[in-house]
Design an enzyme around this catalytic site. Structure first.
Site, mmCIF file in Angstrom:
data_model
loop_
_atom_site.group_PDB
_atom_site.id
_atom_site.type_symbol
_atom_site.label_atom_id
_atom_site.label_comp_id
_atom_site.label_asym_id
_atom_site.label_seq_id
_atom_site.Cartn_x
_atom_site.Cartn_y
_atom_site.Cartn_z
ATOM 1 N N HIS A 1 0.882 -1.184 0.000
ATOM 2 C CA HIS A 1 0.000 0.000 0.000
ATOM 3 C C HIS A 1 0.915 1.229 0.000
ATOM 4 O O HIS A 1 1.737 1.389 -0.883
ATOM 5 C CB HIS A 1 -0.939 -0.105 1.215
ATOM 6 C CG HIS A 1 -2.083 0.875 1.253
ATOM 7 N ND1 HIS A 1 -2.475 1.619 0.183
ATOM 8 C CD2 HIS A 1 -2.936 1.212 2.271
ATOM 9 C CE1 HIS A 1 -3.515 2.384 0.521
ATOM 10 N NE2 HIS A 1 -3.807 2.160 1.792
ATOM 11 N N HIS B 1 -2.542 -2.107 -9.931
ATOM 12 C CA HIS B 1 -3.539 -1.529 -9.012
ATOM 13 C C HIS B 1 -4.711 -2.483 -8.854
ATOM 14 O O HIS B 1 -5.059 -3.217 -9.777
ATOM 15 C CB HIS B 1 -4.043 -0.177 -9.517
ATOM 16 C CG HIS B 1 -4.670 0.628 -8.428
ATOM 17 N ND1 HIS B 1 -5.996 0.517 -8.101
ATOM 18 C CD2 HIS B 1 -4.136 1.517 -7.554
ATOM 19 C CE1 HIS B 1 -6.255 1.317 -7.082
ATOM 20 N NE2 HIS B 1 -5.129 1.929 -6.724
ATOM 21 N N ASP C 1 2.476 5.703 -7.161
ATOM 22 C CA ASP C 1 3.769 5.732 -6.471
ATOM 23 C C ASP C 1 4.971 5.840 -7.397
ATOM 24 O O ASP C 1 6.088 6.027 -6.931
ATOM 25 C CB ASP C 1 3.912 4.480 -5.594
ATOM 26 C CG ASP C 1 2.880 4.490 -4.490
ATOM 27 O OD1 ASP C 1 2.622 5.570 -3.941
ATOM 28 O OD2 ASP C 1 2.321 3.425 -4.192
HETATM 29 N N1 NMX Z 1 4.737 -6.545 -9.966
HETATM 30 C C1 NMX Z 1 4.728 -7.893 -9.846
HETATM 31 N N2 NMX Z 1 3.603 -8.643 -9.711
HETATM 32 C C2 NMX Z 1 2.442 -7.969 -9.768
HETATM 33 C C3 NMX Z 1 2.365 -6.587 -9.934
HETATM 34 C C4 NMX Z 1 3.577 -5.856 -10.032
HETATM 35 N N3 NMX Z 1 3.613 -4.537 -10.137
HETATM 36 N N4 NMX Z 1 1.062 -6.216 -9.940
HETATM 37 C C5 NMX Z 1 0.345 -7.339 -9.782
HETATM 38 N N5 NMX Z 1 1.176 -8.407 -9.660
HETATM 39 C C6 NMX Z 1 0.803 -9.806 -9.385
HETATM 40 C C7 NMX Z 1 0.127 -9.882 -8.013
HETATM 41 O O1 NMX Z 1 1.096 -9.988 -6.974
HETATM 42 C C8 NMX Z 1 -0.730 -11.105 -8.152
HETATM 43 O O2 NMX Z 1 0.087 -12.248 -7.989
HETATM 44 P P1 NMX Z 1 -0.484 -13.590 -7.256
HETATM 45 O O3 NMX Z 1 -1.672 -14.000 -8.075
HETATM 46 O O4 NMX Z 1 0.679 -14.500 -7.323
HETATM 47 O O5 NMX Z 1 -0.877 -13.142 -5.856
HETATM 48 C C9 NMX Z 1 -1.160 -11.037 -9.615
HETATM 49 O O6 NMX Z 1 -0.208 -10.216 -10.284
HETATM 50 C C10 NMX Z 1 -2.540 -10.467 -9.816
HETATM 51 O O7 NMX Z 1 -2.613 -9.224 -9.127
HETATM 52 P P2 NMX Z 1 -3.666 -8.111 -9.531
HETATM 53 O O8 NMX Z 1 -5.031 -8.703 -9.423
HETATM 54 O O9 NMX Z 1 -3.274 -7.515 -10.841
HETATM 55 O O10 NMX Z 1 -3.426 -6.997 -8.429
HETATM 56 P P3 NMX Z 1 -3.829 -6.985 -6.871
HETATM 57 O O11 NMX Z 1 -5.107 -6.267 -6.769
HETATM 58 O O12 NMX Z 1 -3.733 -8.317 -6.247
HETATM 59 O O13 NMX Z 1 -2.625 -6.117 -6.264
HETATM 60 C C11 NMX Z 1 -1.109 -4.297 -6.083
HETATM 61 C C12 NMX Z 1 -2.516 -4.734 -6.506
HETATM 62 C C13 NMX Z 1 -1.023 -2.783 -6.170
HETATM 63 C C14 NMX Z 1 -0.854 -4.739 -4.626
HETATM 64 C C15 NMX Z 1 -0.085 -4.941 -7.031
HETATM 65 O O14 NMX Z 1 -0.294 -4.485 -8.362
HETATM 66 C C16 NMX Z 1 1.361 -4.703 -6.617
HETATM 67 O O15 NMX Z 1 1.876 -5.455 -5.796
HETATM 68 N N6 NMX Z 1 2.050 -3.673 -7.209
HETATM 69 C C17 NMX Z 1 3.396 -3.346 -6.839
HETATM 70 C C18 NMX Z 1 3.393 -2.598 -5.493
HETATM 71 C C19 NMX Z 1 2.828 -1.204 -5.646
HETATM 72 O O16 NMX Z 1 3.229 -0.437 -6.515
HETATM 73 N N7 NMX Z 1 1.884 -0.876 -4.761
HETATM 74 C C20 NMX Z 1 1.286 0.460 -4.725
HETATM 75 C C21 NMX Z 1 -0.202 0.462 -4.975
HETATM 76 C C22 NMX Z 1 -0.781 1.835 -4.842
HETATM 77 N N8 NMX Z 1 -1.078 2.189 -3.420
HETATM 78 O O17 NMX Z 1 -0.957 3.301 -3.054
HETATM 79 O O18 NMX Z 1 -1.541 1.354 -2.624
HETATM 80 C C1 MLT Z 2 -4.638 4.460 -2.722
HETATM 81 O O1 MLT Z 2 -4.460 5.617 -3.121
HETATM 82 O O2 MLT Z 2 -5.128 4.237 -1.601
HETATM 83 C C2 MLT Z 2 -4.154 3.335 -3.547
HETATM 84 O O3 MLT Z 2 -4.163 3.655 -4.909
HETATM 85 C C3 MLT Z 2 -4.721 1.987 -3.233
HETATM 86 C C4 MLT Z 2 -6.186 1.757 -3.503
HETATM 87 O O4 MLT Z 2 -6.937 2.603 -3.952
HETATM 88 O O5 MLT Z 2 -6.597 0.598 -3.257
#
Ligand code: NMX
Ligand code: MLT
Length: 388
Positions: free
Chosen positions: A227, A268, A323
């Site tokens: 997050h 995301h 981010d």
């Molecule tokens: N790098 C590597 N793997 C990824 C990424 C990425 N950027 N985005 C998604 N995946 C993987 C994810 O871990 C999941 O794997 P598994 O099935 O093995 O658990 C798979 O792809 C499907 O994920 P999604 O449904 O596309 O995304 P989810 O909703 O689960 O997760 C995040 C969303 C934001 C947690 C994920 O995209 C991520 O880990 N991104 C990198 C970290 C990041 O930049 N986080 C900031 C988000 C913004 N914020 O402010 O919160």
């Molecule tokens: C946020 O701004 O809180 C992030 O993009 C994560 C989200 O909306 O789930």
């Protein structure tokens, strides 16, 4: 929507998915669409980036942008609430310097709540918002050992000016820093009702715990690397990439994926295009620091990473998220230590979470507020048994 409208057919597939897509409630401050991103009270975020943070505080609490008089009034109101009601510097001096700044922020919020909680949701939320610039500035000063000659808090300044003044860095361009932080705050204040930190804050407040407890808990949720702390990891990642050469960046991205590490700044839970908050920060960077080395790296990452991530059909959104760019901009204006970056996210999010808590606790259900959160869980691997 009518009371009887079917919103979602919930199947067993929805279990253990982090409530993804499961309708929970309504939100009056912002909504997020997969293709257009966040809107504050109906306004697309891209149209709000030139407003002051104080004006957006007004918007999120009053659901309308302020006119000139209301804008002056919200500034004066926040100024009148800015003083911290206790000796936060002494509390900070007792904390381990190796502790993460997000933990310091959470402790600070909790501590201020012990010193003074009015019990009125809106009063407490606005008081905390007004104190955040000083909390942020003091945290930097004490952690960095720059404890001497901390200027008094001039609450007549804007929130960002108060932070910059308390921070007291020499050899930085204060005007540029002001622009980057003010834009950062506006972009990060709110993101719908269901992002983890906001959801956590509202869940805690639903027990009628104080605003301070709820928001301290929200900060803990925000501190996780998936997050808010992704913005810290993202700049660390950029520093590790170390080159803006597209081929080398691609090689690096593939290596991270092969090692099962996330590509920070991409993906995301809800969005399905580039986050407009990222687009806005890229535009700001092109204006103020197009030749900055880190900015050049994220410019290349923005081209390369979505293409590589899109090769994995499991990844729902390969595009840049909020981010990706914030760290490069903060670094450029002199805030070089990425371990602080999530605290700026926290500072901004206190505003959206505060406004959403006020709505949930004192507006919804005819002013009664939503009841205490209590979703349903099914038993797994638990057959009924008895002590023999
Ligand atoms: N790098 C590597 N793997 C990824 C990424 C990425 N950027 N985005 C998604 N995946 C993987 C994810 O871990 C999941 O794997 P598994 O099935 O093995 O658990 C798979 O792809 C499907 O994920 P999604 O449904 O596309 O995304 P989810 O909703 O689960 O997760 C995040 C969303 C934001 C947690 C994920 O995209 C991520 O880990 N991104 C990198 C970290 C990041 O930049 N986080 C900031 C988000 C913004 N914020 O402010 O919160
Ligand atoms: C946020 O701004 O809180 C992030 O993009 C994560 C989200 O909306 O789930």
């Amino acid at each position: 929507m009518s009371d009887k409208e079917v919103l979602l057919e919930v199947t067993a597939d929805h279990l253990n998915t982090g409530l993804r897509g499961v309708p929970v409630g309504t939100c009056r401050t912002s909504f997020v669409t997969p293709t257009e991103g966040v809107h504050y009270c109906g306004y697309p975020i891209a149209e709000l980036t030139h407003f002051s943070p104080e004006d957006i505080v007004y918007l999120l609490f009053n659901k309308e942008l302020p006119n000139a008089q209301q804008s002056a009034e919200i500034r004066a109101d926040l100024a009148s609430r800015g003083e911290i009601p206790g000796d936060l510097e002494s509390v900070f001096r007792t904390l381990p310097k190796y502790g993460h700044p997000m933990d310091w922020l959470s402790v600070a919020i909790h501590t201020i709540g012990m010193w003074e909680t009015t019990g009125d949701w809106k009063e407490d939320a606005l008081n905390l918002i007004a104190r955040m610039p000083r909390i942020m500035g003091l945290m930097y000063r004490i952690r960095e050992g720059r404890e001497q000659d901390i200027p008094a808090d001039d609450t007549s300044l804007s929130m960002v000016e108060r932070f910059i003044s308390t921070l007291g860095l020499e050899d930085v361009d204060n005007e540029k820093m002001h622009r980057v932080i003010a834009t950062y705050l506006v972009l990060h204040m709110d993101h719908g009702g269901g992002n983890l930190s906001t959801f956590t804050g509202k869940a805690i407040a639903s027990s009628k715990a104080t605003v301070y407890s709820a928001i301290a808990g929200a900060m803990n949720a925000l501190s996780g690397p998936l997050h808010g702390r992704a913005n810290q990891s993202c700049l660390e990642f950029v520093l590790k990439v170390g080159t803006s050469d597209p081929e080398q960046v691609e090689h690096f991205v593939r290596g991270e994926l092969a090692a099962k590490r996330p590509i920070f700044g991409f993906g995301h839970a809800v969005l399905r295009t580039e986050d407009p908050r990222a687009t806005a920060q890229f535009a700001l960077g092109e204006e103020i620091c197009p030749d900055d080395e880190n900015f050049k790296i994220i410019r290349t990452l923005r081209e390369v990473a979505p293409r590589v991530l899109a090769e994995n059909p499991k990844i729902s959104n390969p595009n840049a998220n909020v981010d990706i760019a914030s760290g490069a901009l903060l670094h450029h204006v002199g805030l070089e230590d990425p371990t602080y970056y999530t605290t700026f996210f926290g500072w901004a999010r206190v505003i959206g979470i505060g406004a959403q808590i006020v709505d949930e606790r004192s507006v919804f259900r005819g002013g009664k507020g939503t009841p205490i959160y209590r979703p349903k869980y099914y038993a797994e691997q638990q057959t009924l048994r008895h002590i023999e």
